[in-house]
Design an enzyme around this catalytic site. Structure first.
Site, mmCIF file in Angstrom:
data_model
loop_
_atom_site.group_PDB
_atom_site.id
_atom_site.type_symbol
_atom_site.label_atom_id
_atom_site.label_comp_id
_atom_site.label_asym_id
_atom_site.label_seq_id
_atom_site.Cartn_x
_atom_site.Cartn_y
_atom_site.Cartn_z
ATOM 1 N N HIS A 84 0.801 -1.241 0.000
ATOM 2 C CA HIS A 84 0.000 0.000 0.000
ATOM 3 C C HIS A 84 0.835 1.294 0.000
ATOM 4 O O HIS A 84 0.819 2.020 -0.984
ATOM 5 C CB HIS A 84 -1.007 0.053 1.156
ATOM 6 C CG HIS A 84 -1.964 -1.082 1.184
ATOM 7 N ND1 HIS A 84 -2.777 -1.385 0.124
ATOM 8 C CD2 HIS A 84 -2.247 -2.009 2.144
ATOM 9 C CE1 HIS A 84 -3.520 -2.452 0.423
ATOM 10 N NE2 HIS A 84 -3.199 -2.842 1.637
ATOM 11 N N ASP A 100 -5.523 -8.151 -3.139
ATOM 12 C CA ASP A 100 -5.841 -7.835 -1.745
ATOM 13 C C ASP A 100 -7.160 -8.439 -1.275
ATOM 14 O O ASP A 100 -7.218 -9.638 -1.020
ATOM 15 C CB ASP A 100 -5.787 -6.310 -1.556
ATOM 16 C CG ASP A 100 -5.626 -5.908 -0.097
ATOM 17 O OD1 ASP A 100 -5.554 -6.802 0.757
ATOM 18 O OD2 ASP A 100 -5.584 -4.697 0.197
HETATM 19 ZN ZN LIG Z 1 -3.824 -6.803 2.560
#
Ligand SMILES: [Zn+2]
Length: 443
Positions: free
Chosen positions: A273, A324
């Site tokens: 991220h 994700d």
């Molecule tokens: Zn994750």
């Protein structure tokens, strides 16, 4: 020993462009032994011609939580007030509280199968749902290995260390199913998993969930032991401002800075991220050998934000991609949204272009060789001594009609749906992306 075989598609992605007449020799062990002009072939090996197909290196998804496939379609109504990552997390914990081994395996198989049909040949599964509801038994770990084998996808099981529920706080509720009691028992479990791996398609890595989930001592210990074993190390970093506030209150500085000071390096580290990472911290992380994984579809869905990436540079940015939460599984979409996020943030185009001014090469690199770097795999390129993991593009697909070999890559990345994927090879083994629906219905 069986003979090698040779694949010749109409076009093949070599040295960052599509080239005609390329022959790929695939050994019986599933690795590429040579890549060269078809005209230079020696007689003898069986040749498989792939008409109307263009071959790319197989796409690599470095960051998945397969069980979260069970949240698809949920959490998209907001009766009380606007939602956030933290309200979504409560829904995720609610799912965790009612998953058993069979359901976890089934959801994982569904996610991995969907990934492969969307052109992904490797998944890095950031796996933290280790235990049944009855206690610390690590019973869900082998389920992930089984699900990946069933789906035929290459797996790097990123066994995840998760010890605290927030900085310095005990695990609570559903989080107890994630527990790593201490580094010793965590690595003992890795030792138990090692003989269960399929050596042709499965390997291990280590993840430390986040700065919320481990003390700095444990960060250091787990990282050092993982590196002693030659394993890559993944961690969530600065996805949410709440995480930064929480860590800053305890440590006096933001998580990325704390992690870099704690580890003293970013070698073999992939930070997932980096949505709110300060540019100077990100620059240092990259200088110290780190890789950044972005998950644009999930980050968009959760309302995380858009990271401040360095943009154009002479050397290739070490970027990679993940699905994700698996709310949508499309690595082609993640590629284009990696670039679109930067365009929307900067009100400009081509931010991620390479030294030749080409952004598509950067996006394809993130989905291929960037992923192999992150997961320590010999994959992500159509080159000798790499796994024969390939993504086949259907050149008859209407979305790429009337494009030339020179514009094909950009047409695929920016203009094609997943149905442009004809199928994939994993370790030289073909599987169509469009299986017979009657056969699929029996699953
Ligand atoms: Zn994750």
């Amino acid at each position: 020993m069986a003979n090698a075989r040779i694949l010749v598609a109409d076009l093949t992605w070599v040295d960052d462009r599509f080239v005609a007449g390329v022959a790929i020799s695939v050994d019986p062990d599933g690795k590429i032994s040579s890549v060269g002009p078809e005209t230079a072939l020696e007689a003898g090996a069986p040749l498989e011609r792939l008409p109307n197909v263009a071959l790319l290196p197989g796409f690599i998804n470095v960051h998945s939580h397969a069980f979260q496939r069970g949240l698809r379609g949920r959490g998209e109504t907001f009766p009380a007030s606007a939602g956030s990552f933290w309200t979504w997390r409560e829904a995720m914990y609610e799912l965790v509280s009612r998953l058993d081994g069979d359901e976890t395996e089934s959801l994982s198989r569904a996610a991995f199968t969907e990934m492969r049909r969307a052109g992904t040949t490797t998944v890095g599964e950031f796996h933290y749902l280790h235990h049944s509801a009855t206690g610390i038994d690590w019973s869900l770990d082998p389920r992930i290995l089984k699900a990946a084998r069933d789906a035929g996808i290459r797996l790097v099981l990123l066994a995840t260390y998760y010890r605290t529920g927030a900085v310095g706080k005990p695990l609570q509720g559903a989080q107890r199913r994630f527990e790593s009691p201490d580094p010793e028992s965590f690595f003992a479990q890795l030792d138990r998993l090692a003989p269960l791996l399929d050596p042709a398609t499965q390997s291990l890595g280590v993840a430390i969930h986040s700065i919320r989930a481990a003390s700095l001592d444990d960060f250091r210990t787990v990282y050092r032991e993982a590196r002693r074993r030659g394993l890559p190390v993944h961690m969530h970093v600065e996805e949410q401002r709440g995480e930064i506030d929480e860590a800053s209150a305890v440590y006096g500085r933001p998580p990325m800075q704390v992690i870099l000071e704690t580890l003293g390096t970013a070698e073999a580290v992939t930070a997932i991220h980096c949505t709110h990472t300060r540019p100077r911290d990100l620059a240092r992380f990259l200088e110290e050998g780190g890789t950044v994984a972005l998950c644009p579809l999930t980050e968009g869905n959760l309302g995380d934000g858009i990271p401040d990436l360095p943009g154009h540079s002479e050397r290739e940015l070490p970027l990679c991609l993940g699905s994700d939460s698996n709310l949508r599984i499309s690595i082609l979409e993640d590629m284009r949204w990696l670039e679109y996020g930067q365009r929307l943030r900067r009100e400009s185009r081509g931010l991620l272009r390479n030294s030749a001014g080409d952004s598509v090469v950067t996006l394809l690199a993130a989905a291929t060789r960037g992923g192999s770097r992150s997961l320590s795999l010999r994959a992500g390129a159509i080159a000798p001594d790499h796994w024969a993991d390939l993504t086949a593009i259907d050149l008859n697909h209407p979305s790429i009609a009337r494009v030339t070999p020179e514009t094909l890559a950009a047409a695929i990345v920016f203009g094609a749906p997943d149905s442009v994927i004809a199928g994939t090879y994993v370790g030289g083994r073909w599987e169509s992306a469009h299986p017979d629906p009657c056969a699929a219905a029996t699953r």
